[in-house]
Design an enzyme around this catalytic site. Structure first.
Site, PDB file in Angstrom:
ATOM      1  N   ASP A  45       0.838  -1.209   0.000  1.00 44.85           N
ATOM      2  CA  ASP A  45       0.000   0.000   0.000  1.00 44.85           C
ATOM      3  C   ASP A  45       0.867   1.250   0.000  1.00 44.85           C
ATOM      4  O   ASP A  45       0.515   2.269  -0.584  1.00 44.85           O
ATOM      5  CB  ASP A  45      -0.916   0.006   1.237  1.00 44.85           C
ATOM      6  N   ARG A 152      -5.701  18.599  23.668  1.00 45.87           N
ATOM      7  CA  ARG A 152      -4.382  18.483  24.287  1.00 45.87           C
ATOM      8  C   ARG A 152      -3.994  17.013  24.228  1.00 45.87           C
ATOM      9  O   ARG A 152      -4.766  16.151  24.667  1.00 45.87           O
ATOM     10  CB  ARG A 152      -4.470  18.954  25.734  1.00 45.87           C
ATOM     11  N   ASP A 154      -1.201  13.961  21.948  1.00 48.87           N
ATOM     12  CA  ASP A 154      -0.093  13.705  21.018  1.00 48.87           C
ATOM     13  C   ASP A 154      -0.355  14.283  19.634  1.00 48.87           C
ATOM     14  O   ASP A 154       0.576  14.661  18.934  1.00 48.87           O
ATOM     15  CB  ASP A 154       0.153  12.197  20.888  1.00 48.87           C
ATOM     16  N   SER A 162     -10.654   5.496   2.481  1.00 46.67           N
ATOM     17  CA  SER A 162      -9.732   4.391   2.182  1.00 46.67           C
ATOM     18  C   SER A 162      -8.532   4.404   3.125  1.00 46.67           C
ATOM     19  O   SER A 162      -7.885   3.370   3.323  1.00 46.67           O
ATOM     20  CB  SER A 162      -9.269   4.433   0.722  1.00 46.67           C
ATOM     21  N   THR A 165      -8.474   2.412   7.139  1.00 47.53           N
ATOM     22  CA  THR A 165      -7.919   1.106   7.528  1.00 47.53           C
ATOM     23  C   THR A 165      -6.434   1.203   7.885  1.00 47.53           C
ATOM     24  O   THR A 165      -5.821   0.197   8.227  1.00 47.53           O
ATOM     25  CB  THR A 165      -8.082   0.108   6.362  1.00 47.53           C
ATOM     26  N   ALA A 166      -5.861   2.405   7.761  1.00 49.15           N
ATOM     27  CA  ALA A 166      -4.426   2.580   8.024  1.00 49.15           C
ATOM     28  C   ALA A 166      -4.210   3.167   9.427  1.00 49.15           C
ATOM     29  O   ALA A 166      -4.699   2.612  10.411  1.00 49.15           O
ATOM     30  CB  ALA A 166      -3.819   3.448   6.924  1.00 49.15           C
ATOM     31  N   TYR A 167      -3.529   4.277   9.519  1.00 52.61           N
ATOM     32  CA  TYR A 167      -3.211   4.883  10.828  1.00 52.61           C
ATOM     33  C   TYR A 167      -4.485   5.065  11.668  1.00 52.61           C
ATOM     34  O   TYR A 167      -4.523   4.769  12.867  1.00 52.61           O
ATOM     35  CB  TYR A 167      -2.524   6.234  10.585  1.00 52.61           C
ATOM     36  N   ASN A 168      -5.529   5.538  11.015  1.00 58.64           N
ATOM     37  CA  ASN A 168      -6.798   5.772  11.716  1.00 58.64           C
ATOM     38  C   ASN A 168      -7.270   4.547  12.500  1.00 58.64           C
ATOM     39  O   ASN A 168      -7.805   4.666  13.593  1.00 58.64           O
ATOM     40  CB  ASN A 168      -7.854   6.180  10.683  1.00 58.64           C
ATOM     41  N   LYS A 169      -7.046   3.362  11.926  1.00 57.11           N
ATOM     42  CA  LYS A 169      -7.509   2.142  12.597  1.00 57.11           C
ATOM     43  C   LYS A 169      -6.724   1.908  13.886  1.00 57.11           C
ATOM     44  O   LYS A 169      -7.303   1.508  14.900  1.00 57.11           O
ATOM     45  CB  LYS A 169      -7.381   0.933  11.671  1.00 57.11           C
TER      46      LYS A 169
HETATM   47  P1  NAP Z   1       4.718   2.052   6.737  1.00 55.78           P
HETATM   48  O1  NAP Z   1       5.189   2.414   8.098  1.00 55.78           O
HETATM   49  O2  NAP Z   1       5.436   0.999   5.969  1.00 55.78           O
HETATM   50  O3  NAP Z   1       3.156   1.724   6.758  1.00 55.78           O
HETATM   51  C1  NAP Z   1       2.544   1.206   7.858  1.00 55.78           C
HETATM   52  C2  NAP Z   1       1.574   0.137   7.410  1.00 55.78           C
HETATM   53  O4  NAP Z   1       0.369   0.753   6.911  1.00 55.78           O
HETATM   54  C3  NAP Z   1       2.093  -0.771   6.303  1.00 55.78           C
HETATM   55  O5  NAP Z   1       1.782  -2.096   6.659  1.00 55.78           O
HETATM   56  C4  NAP Z   1       1.282  -0.327   5.112  1.00 55.78           C
HETATM   57  O6  NAP Z   1       1.094  -1.347   4.159  1.00 55.78           O
HETATM   58  C5  NAP Z   1      -0.029   0.005   5.766  1.00 55.78           C
HETATM   59  N1  NAP Z   1      -0.981   0.832   5.000  1.00 55.78           N
HETATM   60  C6  NAP Z   1      -0.744   1.897   4.211  1.00 55.78           C
HETATM   61  N2  NAP Z   1      -1.900   2.368   3.713  1.00 55.78           N
HETATM   62  C7  NAP Z   1      -2.887   1.570   4.188  1.00 55.78           C
HETATM   63  C8  NAP Z   1      -4.300   1.536   4.024  1.00 55.78           C
HETATM   64  N3  NAP Z   1      -4.933   2.448   3.306  1.00 55.78           N
HETATM   65  N4  NAP Z   1      -4.987   0.562   4.677  1.00 55.78           N
HETATM   66  C9  NAP Z   1      -4.368  -0.342   5.429  1.00 55.78           C
HETATM   67  N5  NAP Z   1      -3.043  -0.382   5.625  1.00 55.78           N
HETATM   68  C10 NAP Z   1      -2.312   0.573   5.017  1.00 55.78           C
HETATM   69  O7  NAP Z   1       4.697   3.392   5.872  1.00 55.78           O
HETATM   70  P2  NAP Z   1       4.187   3.546   4.386  1.00 55.78           P
HETATM   71  O8  NAP Z   1       4.134   2.225   3.694  1.00 55.78           O
HETATM   72  O9  NAP Z   1       4.950   4.655   3.790  1.00 55.78           O
HETATM   73  O10 NAP Z   1       2.689   4.011   4.595  1.00 55.78           O
HETATM   74  C11 NAP Z   1       2.395   5.250   5.157  1.00 55.78           C
HETATM   75  C12 NAP Z   1       1.167   5.028   5.953  1.00 55.78           C
HETATM   76  O11 NAP Z   1       1.482   4.311   7.132  1.00 55.78           O
HETATM   77  C13 NAP Z   1       0.527   6.292   6.462  1.00 55.78           C
HETATM   78  O12 NAP Z   1      -0.294   6.877   5.490  1.00 55.78           O
HETATM   79  C14 NAP Z   1      -0.231   5.774   7.663  1.00 55.78           C
HETATM   80  O13 NAP Z   1      -1.556   5.432   7.323  1.00 55.78           O
HETATM   81  C15 NAP Z   1       0.457   4.493   8.045  1.00 55.78           C
HETATM   82  N6  NAP Z   1       0.959   4.609   9.413  1.00 55.78           N
HETATM   83  C16 NAP Z   1       0.374   3.857  10.359  1.00 55.78           C
HETATM   84  C17 NAP Z   1       0.754   3.971  11.673  1.00 55.78           C
HETATM   85  C18 NAP Z   1       0.069   3.135  12.695  1.00 55.78           C
HETATM   86  O14 NAP Z   1      -0.803   2.362  12.326  1.00 55.78           O
HETATM   87  N7  NAP Z   1       0.428   3.284  13.945  1.00 55.78           N
HETATM   88  C19 NAP Z   1       1.740   4.880  12.045  1.00 55.78           C
HETATM   89  C20 NAP Z   1       2.319   5.648  11.057  1.00 55.78           C
HETATM   90  C21 NAP Z   1       1.913   5.507   9.726  1.00 55.78           C
HETATM   91  P3  NAP Z   1       2.276  -1.884   3.236  1.00 55.78           P
HETATM   92  O15 NAP Z   1       3.165  -2.687   4.096  1.00 55.78           O
HETATM   93  O16 NAP Z   1       1.542  -2.714   2.243  1.00 55.78           O
HETATM   94  O17 NAP Z   1       2.969  -0.697   2.619  1.00 55.78           O
END
Ligand code: NAP
Ligand code: MN
Length: 273
Positions: A45, A152, A154, A162, A165-169
């Site tokens: 992703d 107040r 982090d 879309s 499912t990423a950071y938001n989750k």
């Molecule tokens: P990364 O640190 O490698 O990504 C973190 C994980 O998020 C990877 O497993 C990535 O999948 C997955 N991901 C990305 N977009 C997603 C989506 N729309 N739905 C579900 N999982 C998703 O960094 P990156 O690959 O450059 O991705 C940046 C994204 O990481 C940011 O946009 C943010 O959403 C996410 N992130 C998550 C956290 C957290 O969950 N605590 C913290 C910081 C950032 P792949 O391994 O397939 O790339």
């Protein structure tokens, strides 16, 4: 048909990319980095986020397709073993069951970053975050120009459907179906006690609303848009809204969002999809 491939740097993704170019050439597809109609992302992703930002000026002319070489992705939902099938469908050698390709459009978050040096606009495919470099931040959050709360903690995460499912989750936000034109504001570790009070739940705003984040002065902040960090002068506020523009994905076969959610997070397999 003109295409381009955005590749992750690992050897599996690179090999698959070579194979893709070979199969595509055999079927008369033309590789065109400048003006592709389809951009194929091979990796994860995160690779799709790179592809999206690379072609951010041409979103209206491009449809994206993602192949994953690691775990199943949300944007990268084709498997490496399906590569030949995908090239056949892209080139029309094989007809899709759908009126191919079906284009699905997902909402984006638009950001207006107001600083001393003016206003800069960004689009996020996953999310925007504001966090403190030195720890806790204080920020006023307005919704539709009215004070909503003093935050107040982090930081704050504003995600697309879309991106839900990423950071938001990880922040306990809801999964939002990408057919819903909305943005979601989730708190990153808010401090709640008798003095400081925030809603605590994440908020989902429809596409005609906006929210403004006014960080208190003299805090060192980190602003991110997807995988990118945003260079920052003296920040006044950030306005977040659902963008008018959308991102297009080419769907050569159906893969419902909820099936991707189940496969990615719950893991039950279902032979029907
Ligand atoms: P990364 O640190 O490698 O990504 C973190 C994980 O998020 C990877 O497993 C990535 O999948 C997955 N991901 C990305 N977009 C997603 C989506 N729309 N739905 C579900 N999982 C998703 O960094 P990156 O690959 O450059 O991705 C940046 C994204 O990481 C940011 O946009 C943010 O959403 C996410 N992130 C998550 C956290 C957290 O969950 N605590 C913290 C910081 C950032 P792949 O391994 O397939 O790339
Ligand atoms: Mn990644």
């Amino acid at each position: 048909m003109r295409y381009f491939v955005q590749t992750r740097s690992d050897s599996v993704s690179k090999e698959l990319t070579d194979k893709f170019h070979r199969l595509a050439a055999e079927r008369g597809l033309q590789c065109d980095e400048q003006t592709p109609e389809i951009v194929v992302s091979i990796g994860g992703d995160g690779t799709m986020l790179h592809a999206f930002h690379r072609y951010i000026e041409r979103l209206d002319e491009i449809a994206f397709v993602g192949i994953h070489t690691g775990h199943l992705g949300f944007y990268a939902d084709w498997q490496a073993t399906e590569l030949e099938d995908l090239v056949d469908l892209m080139s029309g050698v094989k007809k899709s069951d759908l009126l191919s390709p079906r284009i699905v459009k997902y909402p984006l978050v638009e950001l207006e970053i107001h600083t001393d040096s003016g206003v800069r606009k960004y689009l996020a495919l996953n999310e925007f975050t504001v966090r403190g470099i030195d720890g806790t931040i204080v920020a006023q959050i307005d919704i539709n120009d009215q004070l909503f709360e003093m935050f107040r903690g982090d930081g704050i995460c504003v995600s697309t459907p879309s991106g839900s499912t990423a950071y938001n989750k990880s922040l306990g936000g809801a999964m939002l179906h990408p057919s819903i034109e909305a943005l979601q504001l989730a708190e990153i570790a808010s401090i709640n006690n008798r003095v400081y009070r925030t809603l605590g739940s994440s908020l989902i705003l429809p596409n005609h609303h906006h929210c403004d984040i006014y960080p208190r002065n003299e805090q060192r902040l980190l602003l991110t848009v997807d995988h990118l960090s945003v260079p920052l002068g003296n920040l006044h506020y950030v306005r977040c809204s659902v963008a008018k523009q959308k991102v297009s994905f080419a769907r050569y076969r159906p893969y419902p969002f909820w099936n991707r959610v189940r496969r990615a997070f719950i893991g039950y397999e279902n032979t029907e999809d």
